[in-house]
Scaffold this active site. Structure first.
Site, PDB file in Angstrom:
ATOM      1  N   TYR A 117      -2.537   8.758 -16.286  1.00  0.00           N
ATOM      2  CA  TYR A 117      -1.209   9.476 -16.238  1.00  0.00           C
ATOM      3  C   TYR A 117      -0.147   9.099 -15.964  1.00  0.00           C
ATOM      4  O   TYR A 117       0.006   7.992 -14.992  1.00  0.00           O
ATOM      5  CB  TYR A 117      -1.653  10.832 -15.215  1.00  0.00           C
ATOM      6  N   ASN A 171      -7.429   1.374  -6.401  1.00  0.00           N
ATOM      7  CA  ASN A 171      -6.218   0.879  -5.766  1.00  0.00           C
ATOM      8  C   ASN A 171      -6.836  -0.401  -5.000  1.00  0.00           C
ATOM      9  O   ASN A 171      -7.259  -0.275  -3.898  1.00  0.00           O
ATOM     10  CB  ASN A 171      -5.603   1.786  -4.739  1.00  0.00           C
ATOM     11  N   TYR A 173      -5.167  -3.054  -2.404  1.00  0.00           N
ATOM     12  CA  TYR A 173      -4.000  -3.291  -1.590  1.00  0.00           C
ATOM     13  C   TYR A 173      -4.025  -4.642  -0.862  1.00  0.00           C
ATOM     14  O   TYR A 173      -5.140  -5.156  -0.370  1.00  0.00           O
ATOM     15  CB  TYR A 173      -3.881  -2.116  -0.389  1.00  0.00           C
ATOM     16  N   HIS A 182       2.926  11.425  -1.419  1.00  0.00           N
ATOM     17  CA  HIS A 182       2.548  12.325  -2.626  1.00  0.00           C
ATOM     18  C   HIS A 182       1.738  13.341  -2.797  1.00  0.00           C
ATOM     19  O   HIS A 182       0.843  13.094  -1.517  1.00  0.00           O
ATOM     20  CB  HIS A 182       2.410  11.204  -3.797  1.00  0.00           C
ATOM     21  N   ARG A 255      -7.519  -4.428   1.213  1.00  0.00           N
ATOM     22  CA  ARG A 255      -8.510  -2.982   1.034  1.00  0.00           C
ATOM     23  C   ARG A 255      -8.456  -2.651  -0.151  1.00  0.00           C
ATOM     24  O   ARG A 255      -7.407  -2.657  -0.847  1.00  0.00           O
ATOM     25  CB  ARG A 255      -7.710  -1.985   2.292  1.00  0.00           C
TER      26      ARG A 255
END
Length: 373
Positions: A117, A171, A173, A182, A255
């Site tokens: 999205y 994700n 990192y 958010h 991470r």
């Protein structure tokens, strides 16, 4: 003297003099502000701090009510999943995923599977509720290893009902990486939002505000520790009424987190642009191959006829002007080929004889006169 004293008391008690009543009110307020324990005064800011602490405590309890955590994956399971995450990164570096599957940012990369999205700077219209899913097929499907190693254990542990997950995001990192405050779009994703942490321990913060250049983060309402292999679920107030983020100071080592969500079947999507591109490609290929449609051939034939007519008109105009010049000067004559019909003048060839001098004309006239005589 007694009368003067009486008049003074009446003057002090008169309604025009309010100083005594004002002093009495001040004394009452001071007495009410005195602390019964140690006899010290409390400032106004002290009571404001108490009100703020009570409001923060109320909000903190609401956030805690919407959070559930469980250590589901042991060290061996984490190592297997982390190997698969590294393989996913290598595949993305080779460019073997679709364009909307990978989203790169400084110190943070996202890999969308199942559904992707638009968010943040990708939005055409800014603001909450403007997020849109990509058209079907714009991102890669959820890999089998995520189904087997991550999603299936969630179903077996009854954390979410079977068939709940249709979107998975990784994700990744680097140290110092972050994601700003958010709320996962409630018009796209169902609740709860499920995430599983790998590679190292970190924290998830609620209620922070970010400022940039340099990047700074305000004090959070809640800083939730997240261990490696821990499953975190957020819903209710924690998911819908307060923002969450990953602060740079909370990522001291690499991470990765796998976010598992359910996309609503009626969630808004972007319009596909495949048809427009395909029509443009067909038009371009037809031009390159030389194939012309009926309309194009019709317009081309009309252009060809008009060109022939203009050429014929210009040539006939030139021939008529030449004939008029020869008749006027009398110095040339036109010799045409004989034809069976008089309408075949367009096919005749015009031949122009060379001009004669004045002396030759006179000689020819004298010869014709002698013959007549």
């Amino acid at each position: 003297m007694a009368e003067n004293f009486k008049d003074l008391r009446l003057k002090l008690q008169s309604p025009h003099n309010s100083s005594s009543s004002r002093h009495s009110r001040d004394r009452k307020s001071e007495k009410s502000r005195r602390d019964s324990s140690n006899g010290k005064y409390k400032s106004k800011s002290h009571y404001q701090d108490l009100d703020a602490s009570w409001s923060n405590a109320d909000e903190l309890s609401k956030v805690h009510a919407g959070i559930k955590q469980r250590r589901l994956f042991n060290d061996d399971q984490c190592e297997k999943i982390e190997e698969k995450i590294n393989e996913t990164v290598k595949i993305a570096d080779k460019g073997e995923y679709k364009s909307h599957t990978v989203d790169r940012a400084p110190l943070r990369n996202k890999y969308f599977f199942g559904e992707g999205y638009t968010y943040g700077s990708q939005l055409e219209k800014k603001g909450p509720g403007m997020e849109r899913l990509y058209p079907k097929g714009e991102v890669d499907e959820i890999p089998d290893w995520i189904h087997e190693l991550v999603i299936k254990p969630l179903y077996d542990a009854k954390i979410v009902p079977e068939g709940f997950v249709n979107s998975a995001v990784i994700n990744d990192y680097m140290p110092g990486g972050c994601i700003v405050s958010h709320i996962d779009p409630p018009h796209i994703f169902d609740r709860p939002i499920v995430s599983v942490s790998f590679f190292s321990d970190s924290a998830l913060c609620f209620g922070c505000k970010f400022s940039f250049r340099p990047i700074r983060v305000s004090t959070p309402v809640l800083c939730l520790p997240i261990d490696r292999g821990c499953v975190t679920m957020i819903s209710g107030y924690a998911a819908d009424d307060i923002t969450h983020c990953i602060r740079p100071q909370d990522v001291v080592q690499r991470r990765a987190v796998i976010i598992l969500r359910r996309v609503f079947p009626d969630a808004p999507r972007l319009e596909p642009v495949v048809e427009k591109e395909s029509s443009w490609k067909r038009k371009r290929s037809s031009v390159e191959s030389g194939s012309i449609s009926e309309d194009d051939s019709h317009h081309k034939s009309r252009r060809t006829v008009s060109i022939h007519r203009s050429k014929h008109h210009s040539s006939s105009h030139r021939q008529s002007s030449k004939a008029r010049k020869t008749e006027k000067n009398g110095h040339s004559r036109v010799v045409s080929k004989t034809s069976d019909s008089q309408d075949s003048s367009e096919d005749d060839e015009a031949v122009v004889t060379p001009k004669k001098s004045v002396r030759q004309v006179r000689v020819s006239r004298m010869a014709r006169h002698r013959k007549l005589c």
